[in-house]
Design a protein around this motif. Structure first.
Motif, PDB file in Angstrom:
ATOM      1  N   UNK A   1      11.574  11.952 -11.079  1.00 29.88           N
ATOM      2  CA  UNK A   1      11.657  11.481 -12.464  1.00 29.88           C
ATOM      3  C   UNK A   1      12.595  12.411 -13.229  1.00 29.88           C
ATOM      4  N   UNK A   2      13.647  11.858 -13.840  1.00 30.21           N
ATOM      5  CA  UNK A   2      14.610  12.693 -14.555  1.00 30.21           C
ATOM      6  C   UNK A   2      13.939  13.573 -15.619  1.00 30.21           C
ATOM      7  N   UNK A   3      14.323  14.830 -15.650  1.00 27.74           N
ATOM      8  CA  UNK A   3      13.886  15.819 -16.645  1.00 27.74           C
ATOM      9  C   UNK A   3      12.422  16.223 -16.542  1.00 27.74           C
ATOM     10  N   UNK A   4      11.675  15.678 -15.589  1.00 30.26           N
ATOM     11  CA  UNK A   4      10.289  16.094 -15.401  1.00 30.26           C
ATOM     12  C   UNK A   4      10.289  17.376 -14.571  1.00 30.26           C
ATOM     13  N   UNK A   5       9.723  18.447 -15.137  1.00 28.87           N
ATOM     14  CA  UNK A   5       9.753  19.728 -14.441  1.00 28.87           C
ATOM     15  C   UNK A   5       8.381  20.159 -13.935  1.00 28.87           C
ATOM     16  N   UNK A   6       7.335  19.424 -14.344  1.00 29.63           N
ATOM     17  CA  UNK A   6       6.001  19.745 -13.846  1.00 29.63           C
ATOM     18  C   UNK A   6       5.172  18.471 -13.780  1.00 29.63           C
TER      19      UNK A   6
ATOM     20  N   UNK B   1       0.825  -1.213   0.000  1.00 33.67           N
ATOM     21  CA  UNK B   1       0.000   0.000   0.000  1.00 33.67           C
ATOM     22  C   UNK B   1       0.855   1.258   0.000  1.00 33.67           C
ATOM     23  N   UNK B   2       1.919   1.255   0.777  1.00 34.70           N
ATOM     24  CA  UNK B   2       2.783   2.440   0.859  1.00 34.70           C
ATOM     25  C   UNK B   2       3.464   2.719  -0.470  1.00 34.70           C
ATOM     26  N   UNK B   3       3.939   1.667  -1.142  1.00 34.00           N
ATOM     27  CA  UNK B   3       4.609   1.875  -2.421  1.00 34.00           C
ATOM     28  C   UNK B   3       3.618   2.328  -3.488  1.00 34.00           C
ATOM     29  N   UNK B   4       2.422   1.751  -3.498  1.00 33.47           N
ATOM     30  CA  UNK B   4       1.397   2.181  -4.452  1.00 33.47           C
ATOM     31  C   UNK B   4       1.010   3.640  -4.203  1.00 33.47           C
ATOM     32  N   UNK B   5       0.882   4.021  -2.940  1.00 39.64           N
ATOM     33  CA  UNK B   5       0.543   5.408  -2.601  1.00 39.64           C
ATOM     34  C   UNK B   5       1.662   6.357  -3.014  1.00 39.64           C
ATOM     35  N   UNK B   6       2.912   5.929  -2.836  1.00 39.73           N
ATOM     36  CA  UNK B   6       4.052   6.737  -3.278  1.00 39.73           C
ATOM     37  C   UNK B   6       3.990   6.952  -4.786  1.00 39.73           C
ATOM     38  N   UNK B   7       3.743   5.879  -5.546  1.00 39.62           N
ATOM     39  CA  UNK B   7       3.668   5.968  -7.006  1.00 39.62           C
ATOM     40  C   UNK B   7       2.513   6.878  -7.431  1.00 39.62           C
ATOM     41  N   UNK B   8       1.409   6.834  -6.675  1.00 35.34           N
ATOM     42  CA  UNK B   8       0.219   7.619  -7.008  1.00 35.34           C
ATOM     43  C   UNK B   8       0.288   9.055  -6.500  1.00 35.34           C
ATOM     44  N   UNK B   9       1.360   9.425  -5.872  1.00 34.28           N
ATOM     45  CA  UNK B   9       1.537  10.811  -5.422  1.00 34.28           C
ATOM     46  C   UNK B   9       2.065  11.612  -6.617  1.00 34.28           C
ATOM     47  N   UNK B  10       1.183  11.838  -7.585  1.00 30.56           N
ATOM     48  CA  UNK B  10       1.548  12.375  -8.893  1.00 30.56           C
ATOM     49  C   UNK B  10       2.265  13.722  -8.823  1.00 30.56           C
ATOM     50  N   UNK B  11       1.883  14.569  -7.904  1.00 30.13           N
ATOM     51  CA  UNK B  11       2.492  15.897  -7.848  1.00 30.13           C
ATOM     52  C   UNK B  11       3.938  15.858  -7.364  1.00 30.13           C
ATOM     53  N   UNK B  12       4.366  14.756  -6.780  1.00 30.78           N
ATOM     54  CA  UNK B  12       5.762  14.634  -6.337  1.00 30.78           C
ATOM     55  C   UNK B  12       6.632  13.939  -7.386  1.00 30.78           C
ATOM     56  N   UNK B  13       6.033  13.445  -8.465  1.00 31.64           N
ATOM     57  CA  UNK B  13       6.819  12.757  -9.485  1.00 31.64           C
ATOM     58  C   UNK B  13       7.920  13.642 -10.059  1.00 31.64           C
ATOM     59  N   UNK B  14       7.664  14.938 -10.145  1.00 28.32           N
ATOM     60  CA  UNK B  14       8.675  15.863 -10.675  1.00 28.32           C
ATOM     61  C   UNK B  14       9.925  15.883  -9.803  1.00 28.32           C
ATOM     62  N   UNK B  15       9.815  15.427  -8.558  1.00 22.71           N
ATOM     63  CA  UNK B  15      10.947  15.437  -7.636  1.00 22.71           C
ATOM     64  C   UNK B  15      11.923  14.276  -7.874  1.00 22.71           C
TER      65      UNK B  15
ATOM     66  N   UNK C   1      15.483   6.168 -28.773  1.00 19.22           N
ATOM     67  CA  UNK C   1      15.031   4.937 -28.113  1.00 19.22           C
ATOM     68  C   UNK C   1      15.881   4.604 -26.891  1.00 19.22           C
ATOM     69  N   UNK C   2      17.193   4.749 -27.008  1.00 11.42           N
ATOM     70  CA  UNK C   2      18.078   4.459 -25.879  1.00 11.42           C
ATOM     71  C   UNK C   2      17.783   5.333 -24.689  1.00 11.42           C
ATOM     72  N   UNK C   3      17.586   6.625 -24.929  1.00 10.79           N
ATOM     73  CA  UNK C   3      17.256   7.565 -23.834  1.00 10.79           C
ATOM     74  C   UNK C   3      15.925   7.205 -23.207  1.00 10.79           C
ATOM     75  N   UNK C   4      14.956   6.830 -24.035  1.00  7.07           N
ATOM     76  CA  UNK C   4      13.635   6.471 -23.523  1.00  7.07           C
ATOM     77  C   UNK C   4      13.735   5.289 -22.562  1.00  7.07           C
ATOM     78  N   UNK C   5      14.529   4.291 -22.913  1.00  5.17           N
ATOM     79  CA  UNK C   5      14.679   3.107 -22.056  1.00  5.17           C
ATOM     80  C   UNK C   5      15.358   3.456 -20.741  1.00  5.17           C
ATOM     81  N   UNK C   6      16.422   4.248 -20.817  1.00  2.00           N
ATOM     82  CA  UNK C   6      17.142   4.642 -19.607  1.00  2.00           C
ATOM     83  C   UNK C   6      16.237   5.474 -18.707  1.00  2.00           C
ATOM     84  N   UNK C   7      15.499   6.425 -19.275  1.00  5.85           N
ATOM     85  CA  UNK C   7      14.605   7.277 -18.475  1.00  5.85           C
ATOM     86  C   UNK C   7      13.494   6.463 -17.837  1.00  5.85           C
ATOM     87  N   UNK C   8      13.015   5.417 -18.534  1.00  2.00           N
ATOM     88  CA  UNK C   8      11.968   4.577 -17.965  1.00  2.00           C
ATOM     89  C   UNK C   8      12.511   3.826 -16.774  1.00  2.00           C
TER      90      UNK C   8
END
Length: 181
Positions: free
Chosen positions: A79-84, A63-77, A174-181
Motif C-alpha cells: 500500500x503506497x505510503x503505508x509504513x506500519x 480464498x487465496x485472494x481473501x487471505x492475501x487481503x487479510x494478511x494485514x501485517x504485509x499491507x505495508x509492503x 480528494x484526488x490523492x485519496x482516490x488514487x491511493x485507494x
C-alpha cells in the motif's frame, strides 16, 4: 500468519450472500468482465470525500485472494505510503485490530490509526472483510468492506470505503485519496 487467516476464513459459519452489481450500467459491467477496474463515487452529505465503490475481477482463487487481503501485517509492503501495519490483538477470533501509520505529504504529520476488522464467510465461495476506525489522528469516521466472491474460475472483488477526515483542508487531497485507494 497467512495460513492462520486462511484457516480462520474457512472455519467461519456460512450465510448465503453475493455482491450486488445492479448499480453498474451496461458499459461498466462490460469493463468489469474484461478485467478492468470500475470505480463509483457516491457523494456523502457534509463530507469532503465521497464513498468509493470499486469492482474488479481478479485472476485468483477466492480464498487465496481473501487471505492475501487479510494478511494485514504485509499491507505495508504494497500500500503506497503505508509504513506500519501491525496486528495488535491475537485472540484468534474473527475480530482483528490493526495499528497503522501512513506517511502523509509535508508539512502534515504522519497519520496514526487503529482499525477494527471483522472477517466473515458468507457463503461457499464468498468472504467479507469489513473495517472501522477505533482511533485515528486524521479521521473521525472510517467504514468499509471488501467482498470476495467466486466468479467462474476467478474472484469478483468488491471494495467499498468511506472516510470522514478530521481536517477541514482534507478536500484539497480528494484526488490523492482516490488514487491511493
Amino acid at each position: 500468519m497467512r495460513l492462520f487467516l486462511l484457516i480462520l476464513l474457512c472455519s467461519m459459519t456460512c450465510a448465503q450472500a453475493s455482491v450486488n452489481l445492479s448499480n453498474l450500467d451496461r458499459d461498466q459491467k462490460e469493463k468489469l468482465f474484461k478485467g478492468e477496474t470500475v470505480m463509483l463515487e457516491e457523494k456523502v452529505k457534509d463530507a469532503p470525500w465521497p464513498r468509493l465503490k470499486i469492482y474488479r475481477v481478479i485472476d485468483a482463487d477466492t480464498e487465496s485472494f481473501a487471505a492475501f487481503f487479510a494478511d494485514f501485517e504485509r499491507q505495508k509492503d504494497y500500500i503506497p505510503n503505508l509504513i506500519k501495519s501491525k496486528i495488535t490483538n491475537g485472540d484468534g477470533s474473527n475480530n482483528i485490530d490493526v495499528s497503522y501509520e501512513m506517511n502523509l505529504p509535508w508539512p502534515i504529520p504522519n497519520a496514526v490509526y487503529l482499525h477494527g476488522h471483522t472477517i466473515k464467510k458468507l457463503g461457499q465461495d464468498h468472504f467479507q472483510i469489513s473495517w472501522y476506525v477505533v482511533e485515528s489522528s486524521v479521521a473521525q469516521k472510517v467504514i468499509g468492506q471488501s467482498d470476495f466472491v467466486k466468479f467462474k474460475d476467478k474472484t469478483l472483488w468488491y471494495y467499498e470505503n468511506f472516510t470522514l477526515p478530521k481536517s477541514s483542508l482534507a478536500g484539497l487531497f480528494e484526488g490523492s485519496m482516490k488514487v491511493d485507494t
